[in-house]
Design a protein around this motif. Sequence first.
Motif, PDB file in Angstrom:
ATOM      1  N   PRO A  67      18.951  45.099  36.508  1.00 25.41           N
ATOM      2  CA  PRO A  67      19.049  46.543  36.102  1.00 25.41           C
ATOM      3  C   PRO A  67      18.436  47.476  36.978  1.00 25.41           C
ATOM      4  N   ALA A  68      17.430  47.409  37.745  1.00 22.08           N
ATOM      5  CA  ALA A  68      16.930  48.143  38.742  1.00 22.08           C
ATOM      6  C   ALA A  68      17.754  48.661  39.648  1.00 22.08           C
ATOM      7  N   GLY A  69      18.724  47.654  40.263  1.00 17.64           N
ATOM      8  CA  GLY A  69      19.470  47.890  41.312  1.00 17.64           C
ATOM      9  C   GLY A  69      20.694  48.691  40.869  1.00 17.64           C
TER      10      GLY A  69
ATOM     11  N   VAL B 164      19.562  52.483  40.543  1.00 14.90           N
ATOM     12  CA  VAL B 164      19.556  52.997  41.703  1.00 14.90           C
ATOM     13  C   VAL B 164      20.878  53.173  42.370  1.00 14.90           C
ATOM     14  N   CYS B 165      22.086  52.540  41.951  1.00 14.51           N
ATOM     15  CA  CYS B 165      23.223  52.701  42.315  1.00 14.51           C
ATOM     16  C   CYS B 165      24.061  53.864  41.593  1.00 14.51           C
ATOM     17  N   VAL B 166      23.401  54.117  40.337  1.00 11.81           N
ATOM     18  CA  VAL B 166      23.938  54.988  39.377  1.00 11.81           C
ATOM     19  C   VAL B 166      23.343  56.299  39.722  1.00 11.81           C
ATOM     20  N   LEU B 167      22.376  56.416  40.356  1.00 15.05           N
ATOM     21  CA  LEU B 167      21.440  57.604  40.966  1.00 15.05           C
ATOM     22  C   LEU B 167      22.073  58.016  42.251  1.00 15.05           C
ATOM     23  N   GLY B 168      22.347  57.049  43.024  1.00  7.27           N
ATOM     24  CA  GLY B 168      23.020  57.359  44.278  1.00  7.27           C
ATOM     25  C   GLY B 168      24.574  57.929  44.170  1.00  7.27           C
ATOM     26  N   PHE B 169      25.225  57.358  43.154  1.00  5.15           N
ATOM     27  CA  PHE B 169      26.617  57.830  43.007  1.00  5.15           C
ATOM     28  C   PHE B 169      26.385  59.433  42.389  1.00  5.15           C
ATOM     29  N   SER B 170      25.547  59.622  41.445  1.00  5.15           N
ATOM     30  CA  SER B 170      25.499  60.779  41.044  1.00  5.15           C
ATOM     31  C   SER B 170      25.078  61.960  42.053  1.00  5.15           C
ATOM     32  N   VAL B 171      24.096  61.510  42.948  1.00  2.13           N
ATOM     33  CA  VAL B 171      23.759  62.486  43.776  1.00  2.13           C
ATOM     34  C   VAL B 171      24.811  62.589  44.927  1.00  2.13           C
ATOM     35  N   LYS B 172      25.604  61.757  45.283  1.00  5.06           N
ATOM     36  CA  LYS B 172      26.687  61.918  45.932  1.00  5.06           C
ATOM     37  C   LYS B 172      27.916  62.542  45.333  1.00  5.06           C
ATOM     38  N   LEU B 173      28.197  62.419  44.185  1.00  4.46           N
ATOM     39  CA  LEU B 173      29.355  62.918  43.359  1.00  4.46           C
ATOM     40  C   LEU B 173      28.854  64.666  43.123  1.00  4.46           C
ATOM     41  N   PHE B 174      27.764  64.781  42.514  1.00  6.36           N
ATOM     42  CA  PHE B 174      27.474  66.236  42.255  1.00  6.36           C
ATOM     43  C   PHE B 174      26.792  66.891  43.656  1.00  6.36           C
ATOM     44  N   ASN B 175      26.869  66.172  44.539  1.00 10.09           N
ATOM     45  CA  ASN B 175      26.018  66.996  45.762  1.00 10.09           C
ATOM     46  C   ASN B 175      24.628  67.537  45.421  1.00 10.09           C
TER      47      ASN B 175
ATOM     48  N   VAL C 173      14.804  64.838  45.075  1.00  6.94           N
ATOM     49  CA  VAL C 173      14.105  64.275  45.825  1.00  6.94           C
ATOM     50  C   VAL C 173      13.910  62.903  46.168  1.00  6.94           C
ATOM     51  N   THR C 174      14.576  62.200  47.254  1.00  5.65           N
ATOM     52  CA  THR C 174      14.458  60.880  47.356  1.00  5.65           C
ATOM     53  C   THR C 174      14.262  60.691  49.017  1.00  5.65           C
ATOM     54  N   SER C 175      13.795  59.628  49.651  1.00  7.81           N
ATOM     55  CA  SER C 175      13.526  59.381  50.860  1.00  7.81           C
ATOM     56  C   SER C 175      14.533  58.412  51.382  1.00  7.81           C
ATOM     57  N   LEU C 176      15.709  58.234  50.367  1.00  8.02           N
ATOM     58  CA  LEU C 176      16.804  57.432  50.727  1.00  8.02           C
ATOM     59  C   LEU C 176      18.131  58.166  50.645  1.00  8.02           C
ATOM     60  N   SER C 177      19.244  57.853  51.394  1.00  6.41           N
ATOM     61  CA  SER C 177      20.411  58.592  51.596  1.00  6.41           C
ATOM     62  C   SER C 177      21.200  58.097  50.318  1.00  6.41           C
ATOM     63  N   PRO C 178      22.212  59.049  49.499  1.00  6.28           N
ATOM     64  CA  PRO C 178      22.799  58.650  48.630  1.00  6.28           C
ATOM     65  C   PRO C 178      23.816  57.318  48.945  1.00  6.28           C
ATOM     66  N   GLU C 179      24.159  57.243  49.985  1.00  6.18           N
ATOM     67  CA  GLU C 179      25.124  55.958  50.374  1.00  6.18           C
ATOM     68  C   GLU C 179      24.153  54.719  50.392  1.00  6.18           C
ATOM     69  N   PHE C 180      23.046  54.798  50.938  1.00  7.72           N
ATOM     70  CA  PHE C 180      22.300  53.803  50.812  1.00  7.72           C
ATOM     71  C   PHE C 180      21.647  53.570  49.403  1.00  7.72           C
TER      72      PHE C 180
ATOM     73  N   GLY D 117      23.213  49.854  48.589  1.00  6.87           N
ATOM     74  CA  GLY D 117      21.827  48.950  48.288  1.00  6.87           C
ATOM     75  C   GLY D 117      21.632  48.561  46.863  1.00  6.87           C
ATOM     76  N   GLY D 118      21.943  49.330  45.901  1.00  6.14           N
ATOM     77  CA  GLY D 118      21.713  49.303  44.526  1.00  6.14           C
ATOM     78  C   GLY D 118      22.691  48.053  44.218  1.00  6.14           C
ATOM     79  N   LEU D 119      23.960  47.990  44.503  1.00  3.99           N
ATOM     80  CA  LEU D 119      25.025  47.331  44.240  1.00  3.99           C
ATOM     81  C   LEU D 119      24.571  45.980  44.869  1.00  3.99           C
ATOM     82  N   ALA D 120      24.054  45.892  46.158  1.00  4.06           N
ATOM     83  CA  ALA D 120      23.917  44.745  46.631  1.00  4.06           C
ATOM     84  C   ALA D 120      22.733  44.182  46.065  1.00  4.06           C
ATOM     85  N   ALA D 121      21.608  44.713  45.765  1.00  7.84           N
ATOM     86  CA  ALA D 121      20.343  44.092  44.962  1.00  7.84           C
ATOM     87  C   ALA D 121      20.873  43.523  43.656  1.00  7.84           C
ATOM     88  N   SER D 122      21.816  44.195  42.979  1.00  9.50           N
ATOM     89  CA  SER D 122      22.269  43.720  41.643  1.00  9.50           C
ATOM     90  C   SER D 122      23.255  42.602  41.840  1.00  9.50           C
ATOM     91  N   PHE D 123      24.126  42.611  42.738  1.00  7.23           N
ATOM     92  CA  PHE D 123      24.837  41.358  42.955  1.00  7.23           C
ATOM     93  C   PHE D 123      23.822  40.191  43.480  1.00  7.23           C
TER      94      PHE D 123
END
Length: 110
Positions: A36-38, A41-52, A57-64, A68-74
């Motif tokens: 669930p954590a992955g 993180v994936c949903v948060l990264g997607f929303s940051v990327k989609l809505f610009n 504030v996060t230290s990670l890039s949206p793509e990462f 990264g969230g998808l990789a952790a989940s799988f």
Amino acid sequence: MKTAKVLALRLGFILIFLAVFAVMLALLSVAVFVFPAGLMVCVLGFSVKLFNAQFIVTSLSPEFMLFGGLAASFGAAFCGLAAVKAGFSVSRLYVKVRRKCDMLLGWKPL
């Protein structure tokens, strides 16, 4: 002599079962907490990327965060499936040990 062999077989199975149980507990714990954590993180990264939404504030890039969230989940799902596979292999071993012990004691297997 036969009862000593049966006791040794059963004791060996108990030790293997306890070791596999510990591994399964660790793998399932990883699957339960990381999956669930992955995804979040994936949903948060997607929303940051989609809505610009650079105001998040996060230290990670949206793509990462997205990949990264998808990789952790799988990876966590793989750990869960590995735990299930280990459980199936231990149950097959139990049937083999039980049949062997029944044959040594002269009982008819069910």
